[in-house]
Design a protein around this motif. Structure first.
Motif, PDB file in Angstrom:
ATOM      1  N   ALA A 153      28.709  54.528  49.787  1.00 31.08           N
ATOM      2  CA  ALA A 153      29.093  53.750  50.971  1.00 31.08           C
ATOM      3  C   ALA A 153      28.819  52.273  50.743  1.00 31.08           C
ATOM      4  O   ALA A 153      29.647  51.417  51.088  1.00 31.08           O
ATOM      5  N   ALA A 154      27.662  51.945  50.173  1.00 34.15           N
ATOM      6  CA  ALA A 154      27.326  50.545  49.899  1.00 34.15           C
ATOM      7  C   ALA A 154      28.301  49.939  48.892  1.00 34.15           C
ATOM      8  O   ALA A 154      28.728  48.787  49.051  1.00 34.15           O
ATOM      9  N   GLN A 155      28.668  50.687  47.887  1.00 36.07           N
ATOM     10  CA  GLN A 155      29.614  50.176  46.896  1.00 36.07           C
ATOM     11  C   GLN A 155      30.992  49.966  47.506  1.00 36.07           C
ATOM     12  O   GLN A 155      31.657  48.972  47.221  1.00 36.07           O
ATOM     13  N   LEU A 156      31.416  50.902  48.370  1.00 34.27           N
ATOM     14  CA  LEU A 156      32.725  50.760  49.013  1.00 34.27           C
ATOM     15  C   LEU A 156      32.756  49.583  49.991  1.00 34.27           C
ATOM     16  O   LEU A 156      33.801  48.968  50.195  1.00 34.27           O
ATOM     17  N   ALA A 157      31.622  49.255  50.600  1.00 35.10           N
ATOM     18  CA  ALA A 157      31.551  48.163  51.566  1.00 35.10           C
ATOM     19  C   ALA A 157      31.248  46.817  50.909  1.00 35.10           C
ATOM     20  O   ALA A 157      31.228  45.789  51.591  1.00 35.10           O
ATOM     21  N   ASP A 158      31.022  46.800  49.624  1.00 33.11           N
ATOM     22  CA  ASP A 158      30.665  45.571  48.911  1.00 33.11           C
ATOM     23  C   ASP A 158      31.798  44.560  49.061  1.00 33.11           C
ATOM     24  O   ASP A 158      32.932  44.796  48.640  1.00 33.11           O
ATOM     25  N   THR A 159      31.487  43.413  49.653  1.00 36.25           N
ATOM     26  CA  THR A 159      32.518  42.392  49.923  1.00 36.25           C
ATOM     27  C   THR A 159      33.037  41.735  48.644  1.00 36.25           C
ATOM     28  O   THR A 159      34.050  41.043  48.690  1.00 36.25           O
ATOM     29  N   ARG A 160      32.371  41.938  47.518  1.00 36.11           N
ATOM     30  CA  ARG A 160      32.877  41.393  46.249  1.00 36.11           C
ATOM     31  C   ARG A 160      34.054  42.210  45.725  1.00 36.11           C
ATOM     32  O   ARG A 160      34.765  41.763  44.828  1.00 36.11           O
ATOM     33  N   ARG A 161      34.253  43.400  46.294  1.00 37.27           N
ATOM     34  CA  ARG A 161      35.397  44.227  45.889  1.00 37.27           C
ATOM     35  C   ARG A 161      36.640  43.754  46.626  1.00 37.27           C
ATOM     36  O   ARG A 161      36.587  43.439  47.810  1.00 37.27           O
ATOM     37  N   PHE A 162      37.773  43.728  45.936  1.00 40.05           N
ATOM     38  CA  PHE A 162      39.004  43.315  46.604  1.00 40.05           C
ATOM     39  C   PHE A 162      39.463  44.359  47.616  1.00 40.05           C
ATOM     40  O   PHE A 162      40.184  44.055  48.557  1.00 40.05           O
ATOM     41  N   ASP A 163      38.995  45.606  47.443  1.00 38.33           N
ATOM     42  CA  ASP A 163      39.396  46.691  48.343  1.00 38.33           C
ATOM     43  C   ASP A 163      38.228  47.180  49.185  1.00 38.33           C
ATOM     44  O   ASP A 163      38.137  48.349  49.528  1.00 38.33           O
ATOM     45  N   ALA A 164      37.310  46.260  49.541  1.00 41.24           N
ATOM     46  CA  ALA A 164      36.122  46.622  50.319  1.00 41.24           C
ATOM     47  C   ALA A 164      36.541  47.259  51.642  1.00 41.24           C
ATOM     48  O   ALA A 164      37.534  46.878  52.255  1.00 41.24           O
ATOM     49  N   LEU A 165      35.771  48.265  52.047  1.00 41.71           N
ATOM     50  CA  LEU A 165      36.053  48.976  53.291  1.00 41.71           C
ATOM     51  C   LEU A 165      35.058  48.576  54.366  1.00 41.71           C
ATOM     52  O   LEU A 165      33.911  48.247  54.073  1.00 41.71           O
ATOM     53  N   SER A 166      35.497  48.642  55.587  1.00 45.85           N
ATOM     54  CA  SER A 166      34.602  48.384  56.717  1.00 45.85           C
ATOM     55  C   SER A 166      33.814  49.658  57.001  1.00 45.85           C
ATOM     56  O   SER A 166      34.214  50.750  56.590  1.00 45.85           O
ATOM     57  N   PRO A 167      32.700  49.536  57.719  1.00 46.16           N
ATOM     58  CA  PRO A 167      31.960  50.751  58.091  1.00 46.16           C
ATOM     59  C   PRO A 167      32.829  51.757  58.864  1.00 46.16           C
ATOM     60  O   PRO A 167      32.681  52.963  58.681  1.00 46.16           O
ATOM     61  N   ALA A 168      33.759  51.280  59.668  1.00 44.40           N
ATOM     62  CA  ALA A 168      34.648  52.189  60.406  1.00 44.40           C
ATOM     63  C   ALA A 168      35.555  52.968  59.450  1.00 44.40           C
ATOM     64  O   ALA A 168      35.790  54.170  59.650  1.00 44.40           O
ATOM     65  N   GLU A 169      36.043  52.297  58.407  1.00 47.71           N
ATOM     66  CA  GLU A 169      36.894  52.987  57.423  1.00 47.71           C
ATOM     67  C   GLU A 169      36.079  53.995  56.622  1.00 47.71           C
ATOM     68  O   GLU A 169      36.552  55.095  56.334  1.00 47.71           O
ATOM     69  N   ILE A 170      34.877  53.630  56.260  1.00 49.01           N
ATOM     70  CA  ILE A 170      33.995  54.558  55.536  1.00 49.01           C
ATOM     71  C   ILE A 170      33.679  55.751  56.424  1.00 49.01           C
ATOM     72  O   ILE A 170      33.698  56.900  55.978  1.00 49.01           O
ATOM     73  N   ALA A 171      33.401  55.486  57.696  1.00 49.11           N
ATOM     74  CA  ALA A 171      33.101  56.561  58.648  1.00 49.11           C
ATOM     75  C   ALA A 171      34.267  57.543  58.739  1.00 49.11           C
ATOM     76  O   ALA A 171      34.055  58.763  58.756  1.00 49.11           O
ATOM     77  N   ALA A 172      35.477  57.037  58.773  1.00 51.03           N
ATOM     78  CA  ALA A 172      36.646  57.918  58.857  1.00 51.03           C
ATOM     79  C   ALA A 172      36.776  58.788  57.613  1.00 51.03           C
ATOM     80  O   ALA A 172      37.110  59.973  57.710  1.00 51.03           O
ATOM     81  N   ARG A 173      36.487  58.217  56.451  1.00 49.99           N
ATOM     82  CA  ARG A 173      36.589  58.989  55.203  1.00 49.99           C
ATOM     83  C   ARG A 173      35.503  60.045  55.072  1.00 49.99           C
ATOM     84  O   ARG A 173      35.722  61.109  54.512  1.00 49.99           O
ATOM     85  N   ALA A 174      34.299  59.744  55.575  1.00 49.59           N
ATOM     86  CA  ALA A 174      33.164  60.651  55.392  1.00 49.59           C
ATOM     87  C   ALA A 174      32.896  61.516  56.616  1.00 49.59           C
ATOM     88  O   ALA A 174      31.944  62.292  56.611  1.00 49.59           O
TER      89      ALA A 174
END
Length: 136
Positions: free
Chosen positions: A89-110
């Protein structure tokens, strides 16, 4: 010029017989067909559901020991899996990623709530911090 259609020979010099899949001008390739199935193999009875053979332990002391052992092992595995979820989750939300996800997007996936996802992102960042300090 050697004969390009020469057949292999054994050590005596006489031509070797054609093996499976090889043919000679006099001997066509022989294809084997699978044997015909004349009956249907019996379907085995489904085995009763077993849970680490706990149902076969008759001694309550042994049953308590073994089931406690399993419960602790599963608890440890669940905690470790949760740590991996947090890191992901922390890696997916990392703002240095061009495809960073918001907590809401992570919540939907998990299948989490957005609040829980935000907490997992923070927990994951905490788990990742010691690794980044050790790399410098």
């Amino acid at each position: 010029m050697p004969d390009s259609h020469a057949r292999p020979s054994d050590q005596s010099g006489s031509p070797a017989p054609a093996g499976p899949g090889r043919s000679t001008p006099q001997q066509p390739v022989r294809r084997l067909r699978p044997a015909q199935l004349l009956f249907e193999p019996p379907a085995g009875e489904p085995e009763p559901e077993r849970f680490f053979d706990l149902e076969s332990i008759e001694d309550p002391t042994e049953l308590l020991r073994r089931s406690t052992e399993l419960a602790l092992a599963f608890r440890a595995a669940a905690e470790r899996a949760t740590d991996f979820q947090a890191v992901a989750a922390a890696q997916l939300a990392d703002t240095r990623r061009f495809d960073a996800l918001s907590p809401a997007e992570i919540a939907a996936r998990a299948d989490w709530t957005p609040d829980y996802a935000a907490k997992m992102v923070e927990y994951g960042r905490g788990l990742l911090r010691p690794q980044s300090r050790g790399e410098h």
